[in-house]
Design a protein around this motif. Structure first.
Motif, mmCIF file in Angstrom:
data_model
loop_
_atom_site.group_PDB
_atom_site.id
_atom_site.type_symbol
_atom_site.label_atom_id
_atom_site.label_comp_id
_atom_site.label_asym_id
_atom_site.label_seq_id
_atom_site.Cartn_x
_atom_site.Cartn_y
_atom_site.Cartn_z
ATOM 1 N N LEU A 164 46.659 53.947 -10.848
ATOM 2 C CA LEU A 164 45.261 53.521 -10.778
ATOM 3 C C LEU A 164 45.181 52.051 -10.370
ATOM 4 O O LEU A 164 46.106 51.267 -10.612
ATOM 5 C CB LEU A 164 44.579 53.724 -12.126
ATOM 6 N N MET A 165 44.048 51.692 -9.763
ATOM 7 C CA MET A 165 43.794 50.309 -9.371
ATOM 8 C C MET A 165 42.385 49.931 -9.791
ATOM 9 O O MET A 165 41.573 50.789 -10.142
ATOM 10 C CB MET A 165 43.953 50.153 -7.852
ATOM 11 N N CYS A 166 42.096 48.647 -9.736
ATOM 12 C CA CYS A 166 40.761 48.145 -10.055
ATOM 13 C C CYS A 166 40.068 47.733 -8.767
ATOM 14 O O CYS A 166 40.605 46.926 -7.992
ATOM 15 C CB CYS A 166 40.860 46.959 -11.005
ATOM 16 N N ALA A 167 38.892 48.295 -8.516
ATOM 17 C CA ALA A 167 38.093 47.937 -7.335
ATOM 18 C C ALA A 167 37.070 46.894 -7.750
ATOM 19 O O ALA A 167 36.302 47.098 -8.692
ATOM 20 C CB ALA A 167 37.392 49.174 -6.777
ATOM 21 N N VAL A 168 37.075 45.745 -7.069
ATOM 22 C CA VAL A 168 36.150 44.649 -7.399
ATOM 23 C C VAL A 168 35.456 44.178 -6.119
ATOM 24 O O VAL A 168 35.979 44.357 -5.017
ATOM 25 C CB VAL A 168 36.889 43.460 -8.054
ATOM 26 N N PRO A 169 34.270 43.567 -6.260
ATOM 27 C CA PRO A 169 33.607 43.022 -5.066
ATOM 28 C C PRO A 169 34.316 41.769 -4.576
ATOM 29 O O PRO A 169 35.005 41.084 -5.347
ATOM 30 C CB PRO A 169 32.200 42.706 -5.572
ATOM 31 N N GLU A 178 45.137 36.204 -9.523
ATOM 32 C CA GLU A 178 46.252 36.343 -8.569
ATOM 33 C C GLU A 178 47.428 37.103 -9.180
ATOM 34 O O GLU A 178 48.597 36.735 -9.024
ATOM 35 C CB GLU A 178 46.703 34.972 -8.052
ATOM 36 N N ARG A 179 47.112 38.157 -9.916
ATOM 37 C CA ARG A 179 48.138 39.012 -10.535
ATOM 38 C C ARG A 179 47.509 40.355 -10.868
ATOM 39 O O ARG A 179 46.273 40.507 -10.840
ATOM 40 C CB ARG A 179 48.672 38.362 -11.812
ATOM 41 N N PRO A 180 48.346 41.369 -11.191
ATOM 42 C CA PRO A 180 47.801 42.638 -11.666
ATOM 43 C C PRO A 180 46.976 42.411 -12.932
ATOM 44 O O PRO A 180 47.291 41.531 -13.734
ATOM 45 C CB PRO A 180 49.045 43.482 -11.954
ATOM 46 N N VAL A 181 45.933 43.200 -13.118
ATOM 47 C CA VAL A 181 45.022 42.986 -14.241
ATOM 48 C C VAL A 181 45.234 44.043 -15.334
ATOM 49 O O VAL A 181 45.728 45.145 -15.066
ATOM 50 C CB VAL A 181 43.552 42.992 -13.785
ATOM 51 N N SER A 182 44.830 43.701 -16.544
ATOM 52 C CA SER A 182 44.959 44.594 -17.696
ATOM 53 C C SER A 182 43.589 45.153 -18.071
ATOM 54 O O SER A 182 42.548 44.696 -17.578
ATOM 55 C CB SER A 182 45.543 43.834 -18.882
ATOM 56 N N ALA A 183 43.601 46.104 -18.990
ATOM 57 C CA ALA A 183 42.346 46.652 -19.505
ATOM 58 C C ALA A 183 41.527 45.549 -20.162
ATOM 59 O O ALA A 183 40.304 45.500 -20.023
ATOM 60 C CB ALA A 183 42.635 47.774 -20.489
ATOM 61 N N GLN A 184 42.201 44.643 -20.874
ATOM 62 C CA GLN A 184 41.503 43.533 -21.528
ATOM 63 C C GLN A 184 40.844 42.620 -20.498
ATOM 64 O O GLN A 184 39.717 42.148 -20.688
ATOM 65 C CB GLN A 184 42.479 42.744 -22.393
ATOM 66 N N ASP A 185 41.543 42.366 -19.384
ATOM 67 C CA ASP A 185 40.977 41.535 -18.318
ATOM 68 C C ASP A 185 39.674 42.132 -17.786
ATOM 69 O O ASP A 185 38.741 41.399 -17.440
ATOM 70 C CB ASP A 185 41.961 41.402 -17.144
ATOM 71 N N MET A 186 39.619 43.467 -17.719
ATOM 72 C CA MET A 186 38.467 44.148 -17.119
ATOM 73 C C MET A 186 37.322 44.372 -18.095
ATOM 74 O O MET A 186 36.231 44.783 -17.696
ATOM 75 C CB MET A 186 38.912 45.502 -16.541
ATOM 76 N N SER A 187 37.559 44.101 -19.377
ATOM 77 C CA SER A 187 36.596 44.508 -20.416
ATOM 78 C C SER A 187 35.281 43.756 -20.389
ATOM 79 O O SER A 187 34.283 44.220 -20.949
ATOM 80 C CB SER A 187 37.244 44.361 -21.800
ATOM 81 N N GLU A 188 35.232 42.572 -19.765
ATOM 82 C CA GLU A 188 34.001 41.779 -19.764
ATOM 83 C C GLU A 188 33.038 42.182 -18.646
ATOM 84 O O GLU A 188 31.927 41.676 -18.568
ATOM 85 C CB GLU A 188 34.344 40.289 -19.627
ATOM 86 N N ASP A 189 33.471 43.105 -17.787
ATOM 87 C CA ASP A 189 32.633 43.529 -16.663
ATOM 88 C C ASP A 189 31.918 44.835 -16.957
ATOM 89 O O ASP A 189 32.289 45.575 -17.879
ATOM 90 C CB ASP A 189 33.493 43.711 -15.408
ATOM 91 N N ASN A 190 30.910 45.125 -16.157
ATOM 92 C CA ASN A 190 30.276 46.435 -16.166
ATOM 93 C C ASN A 190 31.238 47.415 -15.515
ATOM 94 O O ASN A 190 31.572 47.263 -14.335
ATOM 95 C CB ASN A 190 28.953 46.388 -15.397
ATOM 96 N N LEU A 191 31.721 48.398 -16.267
ATOM 97 C CA LEU A 191 32.666 49.372 -15.746
ATOM 98 C C LEU A 191 31.898 50.556 -15.166
ATOM 99 O O LEU A 191 31.168 51.245 -15.890
ATOM 100 C CB LEU A 191 33.620 49.837 -16.851
ATOM 101 N N ILE A 192 32.063 50.811 -13.900
ATOM 102 C CA ILE A 192 31.372 51.910 -13.222
ATOM 103 C C ILE A 192 32.334 53.092 -13.150
ATOM 104 O O ILE A 192 33.415 52.986 -12.559
ATOM 105 C CB ILE A 192 30.927 51.491 -11.805
#
Length: 304
Positions: A164-169, A178-192
């Motif tokens: 899996l990958m993370c799609a961001v604008p 500038e590195r692979p991201v974790s679930a914690q890194d993504m937690s502050e965003d609106n997850l679609i």
């Protein structure tokens, strides 16, 4: 005992009412009642508790219902397979989830057509859960999906596990890491997540990726399909977790970032009817493994 007896019994068991069952079956109630009575006489045990409202199954009825449903499903499978064997022009109806279109699925179909040009392929986009129903009803012969779901009437082959990958604008703050991201890194965003329905679906796989790591996204937006999810990402409405193959969906306003979470994967699963070992389906599976071998894609080989 005839198949119609099973069909009548199942209708009454599910509707819990002879009147509603007769309407569902488009037959009058008296012949329906006689058929159930004949079935009980043949079996030598009562299947329904008479006088109960709504109608209840006896213990024997519960047992018979579970197996009657399976027998009826197998009769549908047998009909679909026999029809295909008897066709002068062979056909394969294939259900697929949209995300597979960005991976190897188009190449698989293209090469299969070239190698087996006497087989007419019919492609239908549908969710994994819809594929399982369509297989049992004889409406498709193969399903390519992502959701693990056990069903004794369906043979499921996990072709491979896709990362899996993370799609961001474009310009998103996660890109600054500038590195692979974790679930914690993504937690502050609106997850679609997608699809909204039917469930379970790929959306549940993504949400479980967070739950398994005790991470709760700040906000979750559920949308109908993959295209809408990526469109909302491009509009800056949030981020989405997607299969790696989606990098094939080229957009100037969306960037894909690797995940550094172990086991953050989505399976690609080939589903067929449990009894169906036709040469056309075996040829499809062999072709898929040939492509994986040629391109060095990790996988475990299974046979029908």
């Amino acid at each position: 005992m005839e198949l119609r007896h099973l069909k009548y019994f199942i209708a009454v068991a599910e509707e819990k009412n002879f009147t509603r069952a007769s309407e569902r079956l488009f037959i009058a109630q008296p012949p329906l009642s006689r058929s159930i009575q004949q079935l009980e006489e043949e079996l030598g045990v009562p299947l329904f508790e008479r006088g109960s409202r709504p109608l209840k199954l006896t213990q024997a009825g519960e047992f018979f219902y579970a197996h009657a449903q399976e027998l009826l499903n197998k009769s549908k499978e047998l009909k679909a397979m026999t029809q295909r064997v008897g066709q002068i022009t062979k056909t394969l109806s294939i259900g697929f989830v949209a995300s597979t279109m960005y991976g190897k699925f188009p190449k698989i179909i293209r090469l299969y057509r070239a190698k087996h040009n006497t087989v007419d392929l019919n492609l239908i986009e549908m969710s994994t859960m819809d594929q399982l129903r369509a297989l049992k009803e004889g409406n498709i012969d193969i399903g390519f999906g992502r959701v693990r779901h056990e069903d004794s009437n369906i043979r499921r082959i996990i072709l491979r596990e896709e990362k899996l990958m993370c799609a961001v604008p474009i310009g998103h703050k996660l890109l600054d890491l500038e590195r692979p991201v974790s679930a914690q890194d993504m937690s502050e965003d609106n997850l679609i997540v997608y699809p909204k329905n039917p469930r379970p679906s790929f959306a549940d796989q993504v949400l479980n990726t967070f739950r398994d790591r005790a991470v709760e996204p700040k906000k979750i937006t559920e949308v109908r399909d993959l295209q809408i999810a990526i469109g909302l990402v491009a509009a800056g409405e949030g981020i989405s977790v997607v299969p790696r193959s989606l990098q094939g969906m080229k957009r100037d306003d969306v960037v894909y970032i690797d995940l550094n979470e172990k086991h953050a994967v989505s399976p690609i699963i080939m589903s067929v009817r449990a009894m169906d070992k036709s040469i056309e389906i075996q040829d499809m599976l062999s072709l898929i493994y040939d492509i994986y071998d040629e391109e060095g894609i990790p996988h475990t080989k299974e046979s029908l």
